[in-house]
Design an enzyme around this catalytic site. Sequence first.
Site, short mmCIF file in Angstrom:
data_model
loop_
_atom_site.label_atom_id
_atom_site.label_comp_id
_atom_site.label_asym_id
_atom_site.label_seq_id
_atom_site.Cartn_x
_atom_site.Cartn_y
_atom_site.Cartn_z
N ASP A 1 11.88 64.24 -9.26
CA ASP A 1 11.17 63.15 -9.83
C ASP A 1 11.39 61.79 -8.99
OD1 ASP A 1 10.43 64.71 -11.82
OD2 ASP A 1 11.38 63.67 -13.56
N HIS B 1 16.28 64.30 -8.97
CA HIS B 1 15.62 63.08 -8.47
C HIS B 1 15.87 62.92 -7.14
CE1 HIS B 1 16.31 62.48 -12.79
NE2 HIS B 1 15.30 61.56 -12.86
#
Length: 580
Positions: free
Chosen positions: A37, A179
């Site tokens: 992400d 992430h």
Amino acid sequence: MKRIISLFLAALMLICVPAMAPAAKGAGKKLIAITYDDGPGPYTGSLLDGLKARGVKATFFMLGNRVGGYGSTLARMYREGHQLANHSYDHSDLSRLTESGVRSQVQATNRLLDRTCGAGTDYMVRAPYGSVNSAVSRGAGAPLVFWSVDPQDWLYRNAAAVKNNIIRSAHDGAIILVHDIHSTSIPGSLAAIDYLKGQGYEFVTVHELFRRRGKAMSSGVQYSSCPPTGSDAGPVQAPIITGETENGRLRVTIKAQPGAAIYYTTGTEDLNQGSVRYTGPFLTDYPCKVRAVAAFNMNGSKSGEAGEAFTMPRAESPRLSVSDGVLAIECDTPGAEVYYRLGTDEIGWQLYTGPMSIEPGTEIAAYSSCGGYLDSGQAKASFSERGIFFLDVSPGQWYYEAMDRAAYAGYIVGGGDGMFTPGRNITRAELVTLLYRYSREEAGDTEIPAAPFGDVPPDKYYAAPIAWAYERGLISGCGDGLFHPGQGISRQETAVIFYNFLKYRQLAPQSPGTGVQGYDDRDRIASWAREAVDCMSVTGLLMGNGKNEFQPAGNTTRAQAAAVLIRLEDYIGAIDNQVI
């Protein structure tokens, strides 16, 4: 910082929607999807290096306001088979926006991703913070993907902690959240990937996770995992590119596994959703390099790229024919020589000099050779023991004997050029015609107009067979006053017609009701066909696929119809020869 709503996600145990396509065969592997992400970012390139070295495909949920500065990174992601997905434009909490505001965030990012993937690409959506309400579900216009494994890499910022947290919670069908904007998340997630691969996990994109398990994803529906279903469609196989010369030009053919679309180019650009979709063989000029991918979805469910360079024209493949036991070979390439081989002749390839007599039971192979051209592909044919010339039926195929017997008896005919198209679905008219020819009966002049079907003209080859079958109770049409002669016929419909023929001949055994019990899909057999399927299964005339399935709605091919007809001939012949 990513705000995780743990209680919300714990309650979000989502159901995968079954796909319309039949489930694939085989138990499959342990599949897991890793997603990244908030990128792309300065560490994404090194992450892609690590994923490539490990043969791993990931899904990237990206922010629209970041992708503009990473065009080459996105192109590499897409080219290397990763799935590009939408994480909003600026990481706003979408649940605080109107439906129109949500749609604006999503569509703005989609338009930026289209620069890499091509217009018309589908993008899954992950809502920032995991915040979803009805406006988000409607405005996203795509499946909403959450996660079932959260190593909280945004909190710990420690590679070892990221690795251990992923490993601790990993499970078959999981979706992992990481992430790629944190430097520690890259080595941590790669180390976890190494460990899990050693435990037998295969890393796939989110789209592949659901496709391979036969599950469809719907717009606005939330998904956090895809548990194992006991089946696996398997990875997408790269297409096969072949070419041959036609009138001095290159004719290219590309083949892929059933159900996969093919996208190709003869240029140097990256292949994406906007590339040319293959619909059939095409002509181009030498020299030429063709590149292609097969895909169930170009964004996340595509094969590796296949490429074939054609630097020299290929000689035309020779054409084979046999008439009255005489083999003739022709080639359209000017000046080409043709070499042939008969059966397993140890003499090897011989130069063709003119027509020659051959014996039944001979296998034939030939190729063309010419200066300035690549040798052609081999043309192959079979001249059967019964003297039938086949270009597309050969010994070793399960239906060879049945097709040979049926062709020799005149029950089934080819196209006049040795092509019998055994794998083509047989039509309703063709099936009835097979039985008609086998019966050796003839429809009387009064019977032909008696068949009450408005789509069976009396001047068609199948008019008499259909009239004959109708008068004897073998068929009754489709219930709409029509017969639909050119339509394919299902396996259970085939069973009914053959069963009715046995009843007409007063040779049908009493149905014990046990023939259908061995099929796992017996509940899918229509009530009107169960007795027929039972009888055909008990007599061995029409059986399942060897995996406890009858597949009642599946189409009957010409080869299958020929096999059933020959079994019927043998079955009736055995009864006729019984000593009473």
